[in-house]
Design an enzyme around this catalytic site. Sequence first.
Site, mmCIF file in Angstrom:
data_model
loop_
_atom_site.group_PDB
_atom_site.id
_atom_site.type_symbol
_atom_site.label_atom_id
_atom_site.label_comp_id
_atom_site.label_asym_id
_atom_site.label_seq_id
_atom_site.Cartn_x
_atom_site.Cartn_y
_atom_site.Cartn_z
ATOM 1 N N LYS A 86 44.154 41.770 38.017
ATOM 2 C CA LYS A 86 43.110 41.767 36.986
ATOM 3 C C LYS A 86 42.042 42.833 37.236
ATOM 4 C CE LYS A 86 39.965 38.413 34.775
ATOM 5 N NZ LYS A 86 39.619 36.981 34.756
ATOM 6 N N GLU A 185 34.922 34.360 29.179
ATOM 7 C CA GLU A 185 35.059 33.185 30.054
ATOM 8 C C GLU A 185 33.813 32.277 30.017
ATOM 9 O OE1 GLU A 185 36.138 35.109 33.739
ATOM 10 O OE2 GLU A 185 38.089 35.692 32.946
#
Length: 635
Positions: A86, A185
């Site tokens: 990521k 998120e």
Amino acid sequence: MALLQIAEPGQSEAPHQHKLAIGIDLGTTNSLVAAVRSGSADVLADQHGHRSVPSVVAYVSDVKTVVGLDAHTSDVDSKSVVRSAKRLMGKGANDLEGSWLADHYDFDVSSGPLPAFVTQAGNKTAIDVSAAILSTLKATAEQTLGGDLMGAVVTVPAYFDDAQRQATKDAATLAGLNVLRLINEPTAAAVAYGLDNEEEGIVAIYDLGGGTFDVSLLKMQRGIFEVLATAGDTSLGGDDIDNALVGWLMQQAGVDKLISEQARSDAKRYARLLKESLSDHDSVDVEFSVDGSPTFVGQISLDVYHAIITPLVARTLKPCRRVLRDADVDIDDVRAVVMVGGSTRIPLVREKVSEFFKMPVLTSINPDEVVAVGAAIQADMLAGNKTDNDLLLLDVTPLSLGLEIMGGMVEKVIPRNTTIPITRGQEFTTYKDGQSAMSLHVLQGERELVDDCRSLARFELKGFPAKVAGSARIQVLFQVDADGLLTVSALEKQSGVVASVDVRPSYGLNDGEIEHMLREAMDNAGDDMQRRLLQEQKVEASRVIEAINSALNADGSVHLSTDEYSSIQVLIEQLEAANQDDDRDIIKQAVANLERGSSEFVERRMNATVKRMMQGQGIDDIDKASLSRKEQTAD
Ligand code: ADP
Ligand code: MG
């Protein structure tokens, strides 16, 4: 001619069934998939019962890729086991200057235009690695939910730029997922706690994961989360605690250096277990040995553990101070603090953060699952499974969208604050006998009457077969896409005649105007309801007049004496007069009078029809007879 409503608002059949949609937290360390089932969102476990997948992919060969837990133990050289991909998402060669790569990865990365991990099965980009993880989650979801997925919401850190977001989208597409939306998120975490349903205010999201720390301040207003500021440390997380514990263990065992790679990874794994156990216990037994070298057998107490990790925890408070400063927000204005990330299971972390923000922190949802849960809730709404009006959310229709119906009233098809994209359908019918066209007037606003709402568009549905009033079935669909573009289409079901129009509903309205319209609606809610009831009564009155007039014209003189005929006409005139005024009770009374006064006539007509049928002439024949009569007249 406007529309006559058939179904009660909100009761018309949805154009689709419950759709399977999932939420995915694609983490640096761990990834999860969740879905809303029977109304509640939960993480989906794989066939072994694991609720999360380590974000690790082992590239064993061209045809063998192992994702997750087993990747650690697959028979492959350690450089072909890729983790933390990521961090490389959306990064180009020129983003990787200096020591960035060496600081973040202990394996080889090729420096092409698109950097890639060099594995024994070839070069793999961060997108490839993420796609492999996403495919695994997709498979888990399909097995658990037992059906085809219509789409997924995937979460990304709030600070992700366009390239990083695009890379995430590409990875999802590569995995065969339809991305309903990427959401931040911290926003997902706030949604999981239902903070979007509460009053306006500012919330802080503290996310301490495996290798990264993020803190975000979100402002919730009119159902939309705005990221006010983010801060963090991309090299601070649970891994650092593991490393610190390895250091302590080596000290206790009197070891200066861990030579083999195996020894290093064993030690880290052991430290991690120790750490996780210390989240629930005051002291933990330790039995540590390295490469056959002296073993340490003893205990670690919370005091010792806290002394080791306090500096790391303290480092997270600096970015907390920074977000507040950047967003120019006073600590007392923060309404809630949400704990996210596996490392916030550590009681000392909770304690320090709660001390800092001067309030208890939210921990009731597993901190390592909360992002996936929020994403699942979002996915469920975007799939159109939720019909709850008062669920405020991210991208929403700021005002209700509807259609003009008989009596100058507005029938709301998509209520305000509905998350988009959304498709809602409603069925309407014709109002007059022989009607073969219908004009549709699309409106926006909260008020009950057309005059008080904003006109968006008008269009016509023409050329469907003329029928008796109320027998045509016209399906009107309102579709708002993710960009807020509204398409309204109308379909006459029997003939398939369609017409549609595109509008951009929010065009030309600023926040102030939207607020003004809402306030006006609230201030007038009581009056509006009275006016709507009155209008409905008036429409009902017109409909009854229309029906009885049409019957009188057809065969009134056959079934009625002249006196009877004229007394019904008097009742019609009385109702027409009552309908000019605005007294609902008087109109209602006049409708009842006309219905009572014409009940004998209605009964005679019915009896006549039945009699004709008994004599062997079916309804079809009667219809044909009247049809041919019309043809003759036309001649
Ligand atoms: P990411 O968002 O980076 O993928 P997670 O939120 O899954 O990461 O957090 C992973 C980190 O949480 C790891 O460092 C793991 O050791 C740590 N962690 C998980 N459970 C616990 C626990 N019970 N106590 C302390 N740390 C934990
Ligand atoms: Mg995370």
